[in-house]
Design a protein around this motif. Sequence first.
Motif, mmCIF file in Angstrom:
data_model
loop_
_atom_site.group_PDB
_atom_site.id
_atom_site.type_symbol
_atom_site.label_atom_id
_atom_site.label_comp_id
_atom_site.label_asym_id
_atom_site.label_seq_id
_atom_site.Cartn_x
_atom_site.Cartn_y
_atom_site.Cartn_z
ATOM 1 N N GLU A 100 1.480 6.459 -7.125
ATOM 2 C CA GLU A 100 0.396 7.361 -7.515
ATOM 3 C C GLU A 100 0.871 8.818 -7.507
ATOM 4 O O GLU A 100 0.499 9.604 -8.380
ATOM 5 C CB GLU A 100 -0.789 7.175 -6.569
ATOM 6 C CG GLU A 100 -1.543 5.865 -6.790
ATOM 7 C CD GLU A 100 -2.692 5.717 -5.812
ATOM 8 O OE1 GLU A 100 -2.745 6.499 -4.842
ATOM 9 O OE2 GLU A 100 -3.536 4.812 -6.020
ATOM 10 N N GLU A 117 1.005 4.147 -2.964
ATOM 11 C CA GLU A 117 0.826 5.589 -2.756
ATOM 12 C C GLU A 117 1.975 6.376 -3.380
ATOM 13 O O GLU A 117 1.763 7.435 -3.991
ATOM 14 C CB GLU A 117 0.736 5.883 -1.263
ATOM 15 C CG GLU A 117 -0.537 5.352 -0.616
ATOM 16 C CD GLU A 117 -0.546 5.571 0.887
ATOM 17 O OE1 GLU A 117 0.469 6.097 1.405
ATOM 18 O OE2 GLU A 117 -1.551 5.222 1.538
ATOM 19 N N GLN A 157 0.826 -1.206 0.000
ATOM 20 C CA GLN A 157 0.000 0.000 0.000
ATOM 21 C C GLN A 157 0.862 1.257 0.000
ATOM 22 O O GLN A 157 0.565 2.226 -0.707
ATOM 23 C CB GLN A 157 -0.926 -0.018 1.213
ATOM 24 C CG GLN A 157 -2.063 -1.031 1.106
ATOM 25 C CD GLN A 157 -2.915 -1.074 2.355
ATOM 26 O OE1 GLN A 157 -2.503 -0.606 3.417
ATOM 27 N NE2 GLN A 157 -4.105 -1.644 2.243
ATOM 28 N N ALA A 158 1.931 1.260 0.797
ATOM 29 C CA ALA A 158 2.836 2.414 0.820
ATOM 30 C C ALA A 158 3.502 2.608 -0.539
ATOM 31 O O ALA A 158 3.631 3.734 -1.047
ATOM 32 C CB ALA A 158 3.902 2.221 1.903
#
Length: 299
Positions: A211, A208, A204-205
């Motif tokens: 993105e 991010e 998830q990190a």
Amino acid sequence: MENVQYAEELVREFLVFRGFTNTLQAYEAELSTEIGRNFEVDKILDLVFSVYIPKYQLDRLLSIFSFLKQCFTSPADTVLYTALLKLEQSVLRYYVVNALKSGRQEKVVEFFSASGSYLMQKREDWIAWFAIPYIKNPSLDPQFRMYFSKEWSDTLVLSFRNFLSGIFNGTRIPALLKISTEKNMIKCLKSDIKQLNNKLSELQALLEVKEVELSLLRRSGNSIDSGHKNLLEITTFGSSVDGQAFSGVYEESSTSSIQGVDSHTLSSVKSRDEKLCDSSRMSNAEMSRFWCQRKIFLK
């Protein structure tokens, strides 16, 4: 192995809690004999052929077969029970042969003294073996020569291994061992879940970060497109202004005759100007150079 030890501790804890001291003592005594060796074939074979027989521990050797008869076979199961009796007979004969090879005839005499009645009870083929301690070279006797060969002993070990593997593989796992197994399984599952959660957080990190990088790339792309568009508009507008200025200056210069230039020279300049104006390929640099030459000429 850990499951068995955990189950043993549970049994010991329960016996202490209930005050079954006599049962606990018998339980501890049974554990010390290592009968069954946690149903591990190699360990049982090691006990029989590397401990009990070489050290002449006849009582423990017989207890192994008593344990197997009680727990895994019954006279009703004719095939399995008969196979176990034949294995017991061969192992006991190996016990006698090993003692004779080691020069311990007294151990053979003790063997027949202790187990003679048991052997004669159901095994008439043991009769000839009662004389073996008194034969000078039993390994050369045609009746016993086979039992002193390495091929026979190797076949015995292999047959015993196959028998134990067969009965242990079909053994139902006790409930106590299942409790320990399920406990370890839950522990492993919790560990796996924790590792997966950590991996999910890392992903998830990373997502991010990617993105943010993608957003920056998009903004950079939009700025470049906008710059190209503005540059194109400025170029188009500059070309239009230069054309208009050229036209106005040309008209002004064509009507002026006070500069003292003769009509032939003006005609030449006008002709050249018209050719330059009609050329659609004239660039801004060429246009600027033209006007510089024009100004110099007019001066």
